[in-house]
Design a protein around this motif. Structure first.
Motif, PDB file in Angstrom:
ATOM      1  N   PRO A   1       0.823  -1.224   0.000  1.00 21.78           N
ATOM      2  CA  PRO A   1       0.000   0.000   0.000  1.00 21.78           C
ATOM      3  C   PRO A   1       0.856   1.273   0.000  1.00 21.78           C
ATOM      4  CG  PRO A   1      -0.812  -1.541   1.648  1.00 21.78           C
ATOM      5  CD  PRO A   1       0.477  -2.090   1.142  1.00 21.78           C
ATOM      6  N   THR A   2       1.974   1.221   0.762  1.00 19.07           N
ATOM      7  CA  THR A   2       2.882   2.380   0.806  1.00 19.07           C
ATOM      8  C   THR A   2       3.488   2.622  -0.567  1.00 19.07           C
ATOM      9  OG1 THR A   2       3.416   1.887   3.096  1.00 19.07           O
ATOM     10  CG2 THR A   2       4.948   3.313   1.918  1.00 19.07           C
TER      11      THR A   2
ATOM     12  N   SER B   1       6.311  11.642  -0.620  1.00 21.20           N
ATOM     13  CA  SER B   1       5.848  10.262  -0.426  1.00 21.20           C
ATOM     14  C   SER B   1       6.094   9.819   1.010  1.00 21.20           C
ATOM     15  CB  SER B   1       6.568   9.306  -1.375  1.00 21.20           C
ATOM     16  OG  SER B   1       6.371   9.688  -2.694  1.00 21.20           O
ATOM     17  N   TYR B   2       7.266  10.163   1.526  1.00 15.70           N
ATOM     18  CA  TYR B   2       7.623   9.769   2.898  1.00 15.70           C
ATOM     19  C   TYR B   2       6.670  10.411   3.902  1.00 15.70           C
ATOM     20  CZ  TYR B   2      10.574   8.945   7.012  1.00 15.70           C
ATOM     21  OH  TYR B   2      11.050   8.530   8.240  1.00 15.70           O
ATOM     22  N   ILE B   3       6.454  11.713   3.721  1.00 18.88           N
ATOM     23  CA  ILE B   3       5.601  12.448   4.668  1.00 18.88           C
ATOM     24  C   ILE B   3       4.183  11.882   4.636  1.00 18.88           C
ATOM     25  CG2 ILE B   3       4.497  14.695   5.038  1.00 18.88           C
ATOM     26  CD1 ILE B   3       7.148  15.911   3.982  1.00 18.88           C
ATOM     27  N   TRP B   4       3.670  11.669   3.431  1.00 18.28           N
ATOM     28  CA  TRP B   4       2.296  11.191   3.307  1.00 18.28           C
ATOM     29  C   TRP B   4       2.161   9.772   3.866  1.00 18.28           C
ATOM     30  CZ3 TRP B   4      -1.724  14.024   2.939  1.00 18.28           C
ATOM     31  CH2 TRP B   4      -2.950  13.478   2.602  1.00 18.28           C
TER      32      TRP B   4
ATOM     33  N   SER C   1       0.307   5.887   7.928  1.00 15.92           N
ATOM     34  CA  SER C   1       0.752   4.623   8.504  1.00 15.92           C
ATOM     35  C   SER C   1       0.019   4.323   9.816  1.00 15.92           C
ATOM     36  CB  SER C   1       2.255   4.684   8.763  1.00 15.92           C
ATOM     37  OG  SER C   1       2.672   3.589   9.518  1.00 15.92           O
ATOM     38  N   LYS C   2      -0.127   3.034  10.108  1.00 14.35           N
ATOM     39  CA  LYS C   2      -0.737   2.636  11.384  1.00 14.35           C
ATOM     40  C   LYS C   2       0.277   2.812  12.522  1.00 14.35           C
ATOM     41  CE  LYS C   2      -3.766  -0.751   9.263  1.00 14.35           C
ATOM     42  NZ  LYS C   2      -3.770  -2.072   8.676  1.00 14.35           N
ATOM     43  N   HIS C   3       1.551   2.869  12.161  1.00 18.36           N
ATOM     44  CA  HIS C   3       2.593   3.016  13.186  1.00 18.36           C
ATOM     45  C   HIS C   3       3.521   4.165  12.822  1.00 18.36           C
ATOM     46  CE1 HIS C   3       1.364  -0.775  14.994  1.00 18.36           C
ATOM     47  NE2 HIS C   3       1.336  -1.283  13.786  1.00 18.36           N
TER      48      HIS C   3
ATOM     49  N   ALA D   1      11.626   1.912  10.020  1.00 18.39           N
ATOM     50  CA  ALA D   1      10.373   1.355   9.488  1.00 18.39           C
ATOM     51  C   ALA D   1      10.580   0.937   8.037  1.00 18.39           C
ATOM     52  CB  ALA D   1       9.267   2.400   9.572  1.00 18.39           C
ATOM     53  N   LEU D   2      10.149  -0.285   7.710  1.00 23.39           N
ATOM     54  CA  LEU D   2      10.249  -0.745   6.320  1.00 23.39           C
ATOM     55  C   LEU D   2       9.437   0.152   5.400  1.00 23.39           C
ATOM     56  CD1 LEU D   2       9.970  -4.648   6.541  1.00 23.39           C
ATOM     57  CD2 LEU D   2      12.004  -3.255   6.156  1.00 23.39           C
TER      58      LEU D   2
END
Lengths: 113, 504
Positions: free
Chosen positions: B259-260, B286-289, B294-296, B304-305
């Motif tokens: 999904p990411t 992309s990273y910020i969004w 993210s759930k975590h 984080a992967l």
């Protein structure tokens, strides 16, 4: 005064210097100075906030003057000498000297067997 | 269309195309993996070779270079916290912490998986949407462009880690640096302090190398010295053991990242279609969004992967759509695309509105080669990851000596100017100081990229409207982005005030 306030004050001084001295000296006309002045205002607002607000947490800066003088300054000095060497002596000789000296500076030594 | 596709396949199925695409990808990964060298430098070095090659092998080599370097930059970013290319700097946020925890193999494979997946998806975007997207891009004028850029700058300021105040300071510093050079309209010198070398502004290579690579050497040398004096065990990357979970990317983890990757591909594709914004902004947005969604989110910045996947997918997804304005309008989206445009022109091909109609089989052939290059990136990148073990076993003192040498070379080759080397040193010291003050360097660099474009488009808009500021309200798309920008600022102030962001 905590770190955030010092940082805010420092940037406010920079903004004042930019507004009063640097921008008028380095630009011609209002159009040319428009975006730089906008950027200076953008810089001044958070600096002022950092200066006047009560900081949410006091996090010390990760800076030790002693370590800076003993490790970072010699690296910088050696690199400056490298650049000067490139301009006077050439790339290959300067690079060879730089590599050897920096390995010695960082304590890279191999025992002879 | 079927006949054109068949003709394209006929053009592609020759050994030269496969060979030169593979060569380009391999050389690109090597160049991207060495801090101080970059995809643009790789393209510049190999551009003259395209004289001796046919149009498809020549352009395939250049495009393979760009793809390979995009992935290659993540290797030192993950292993040494030194991005090999400017667009890989976002990968350091999660790549390096994960590598330090003994999962270097997992981090590198995540980067490879995300890069190849996003690159392939974005190439499909290029293939299927080139023509319709070009018609939308024609409607984006200077007012819309400037509001999109302003929106991007506000987003990156507020989302900078730690403190929005520091984020805004970083953005404005980047904007100020972008004004050095000459006025975009009048052409008169501005902020060059009498240095003729600054007439065209601050070079991106010395600036990026100084801020990202050289300052990192200073910081790492300092912590290495401090740890050695205190007798503390040096904090180095622990290589993951082959065959263990730490070295593998499991199918469950791939599924977790999908999904990411999809989200980042969409963002990167949008960023790529608009000329001038570039891979670094694609990676950052992309990273910020992804962090927001993210759930975590608390894991971001700690290995984080999804963080690695977002950054790599975001920067690679820009590649394909970046060619949309190039092939449909003849407008290069970034420096790499401009150099590829040079490759086209060397072969007598002039991209533009007529190009798709008169050279459709050639264009389809290039699209097919793009997809093949992604496969090469996967295979060659996987082989490089195995060699990464050798990179990590290099003693730190050797790295601290060799990386500055590459920084010097990288700064010098652009303009063959010693001034650029001094500039790189100045930015290295500035980067060191700003890192100590916890001011975000990626934010500053992104703002630098966008600043000159923003000023240019804003002033163009005001010229068109004869100084009437309501031009940003009269145009629907521009007005929408302006309102969105104001809404985000107000929402942020209401939710967080002016204090530091709470860390979860």
């Amino acid at each position: 005064m905590n770190n955030d306030r010092w940082i805010g004050l420092g940037f406010l001084i920079l903004c004042a210097l930019m507004w009063i001295v640097i921008i008028p000296g380095q630009t011609e006309g209002a159009d040319e100075a428009f975006v730089p002045r906008l950027a200076v205002i953008g810089l001044a607002v958070p600096s002022l906030i950092m200066l006047v607000r009560r900081p949410p947490s006091v996090t010390p800066l990760n800076f030790d003057p002693g370590t800076f003088v003993r490790s970072t300054l010699p690296v910088l000095g050696l690199f400056i000498a490298y650049i000067v060497g490139v301009s006077f002596v050439g790339f290959y000789v300067s690079t060879a000297c730089f590599l050897v000296l920096s390995l010695l500076l960082f304590g890279e030594r191999r025992a002879k067997h | 269309m079927f006949d054109q596709l068949m003709e394209a396949l006929n053009m592609v199925l020759q050994w030269q195309n496969f060979f030169w695409a593979l060569f380009g990808v391999t050389f690109g990964i090597i160049m991207g993996a060495i801090p101080g060298l970059s995809d643009n430098m790789a393209i510049v070095l190999l551009l003259p070779f395209t004289y001796y090659l046919g149009p498809i092998p020549g352009i395939a080599m250049l495009m393979g270079l760009s793809k390979g370097a995009n992935f290659g930059g993540s290797i030192p970013a993950i292993l040494f916290n030194i991005p090999g290319t400017p667009q890989a700097m976002i990968t350091t946020f999660d790549g390096y912490p994960l590598a330090k925890s003994g999962k270097s193999g997992k981090a590198l494979k995540t980067a490879l998986f995300a890069s190849v997946t996003a690159d392939t998806a974005s190439d499909l975007v290029l293939i299927f949407l080139a023509a319709p997207v070009a018609s939308v891009a024609l409607r984006i004028g200077p007012p819309e462009y400037s509001m999109i850029l302003l929106f991007s700058l506000v987003i990156i300021s507020l989302a900078a880690s730690g403190s929005p105040c520091r984020g805004l300071i970083a953005t404005c510093l980047g904007l100020l640096l972008s004004t050095v050079g000459c006025d975009p309209e009048m052409g008169t010198p501005r902020f060059n302090f009498g240095f003729i070398e600054l007439a065209e502004g601050i070079g991106i290579m010395p600036m990026a190398i100084g801020l990202l690579a050289f300052s990192e050497v200073l910081l790492q040398a300092e912590s290495w010295y401090r740890d050695r004096r205190s007798g503390k065990k040096l904090e180095e990357v622990r290589l993951s053991t082959r065959g263990t979970d730490a070295d593998r990317l499991t199918p469950a983890e791939m599924k977790q990242c999908l999904p990411t990757i999809a989200r980042s591909t969409l963002i990167g594709s949008f960023v790529g279609i608009v000329p001038g914004i570039g891979t670094t902004v694609g990676a950052y947005l992309s990273y910020i969004w992804s962090k927001k969604k993210s759930k975590h989110p608390e894991m971001f910045g700690k290995g984080a992967l999804e963080g690695i996947a977002a950054s790599e997918a975001g920067n690679n997804a820009v590649n394909g759509p970046n060619l949309v304005p190039l092939v449909t309008l003849g407008i290069p989206g970034n420096l790499a695309a401009a150099l590829i445009l040079g490759g086209f022109m060397i072969k007598g091909l002039i991209p533009g509105p007529q190009f798709m109609e008169s050279n459709a089989p050639l264009l389809y052939a290039l699209f097919i080669v793009l997809l093949i290059s992604n496969l090469y990136t996967f295979v060659v990148g996987g082989a490089f990851i195995r060699c990464a073990r050798k990179l990590v076993s290099i003693p730190k003192p050797v790295l601290f000596s060799v990386v500055p040498m590459f920084c010097l070379i990288g700064s010098y080759v652009n303009n063959s100017s010693l001034f650029d080397i001094w500039l790189m040193l100045v930015f290295g010291v500035l980067g060191y100081a700003l890192t100590k003050l916890r001011i975000s360097l990626p934010t500053m660099i992104v703002a630098f990229f966008l600043g000159s474009l923003l000023e240019h488009k804003m002033r163009q808009s005001l010229l068109i409207s004869r100084g009437d500021w309501t031009v940003f309200l009269d145009r629907h798309i521009a007005c929408a982005f302006l309102l969105l920008t104001v809404a985000i600022i107000l929402l942020y102030i209401v939710r967080h005030g002016f204090g530091q962001k709470k860390q979860a």
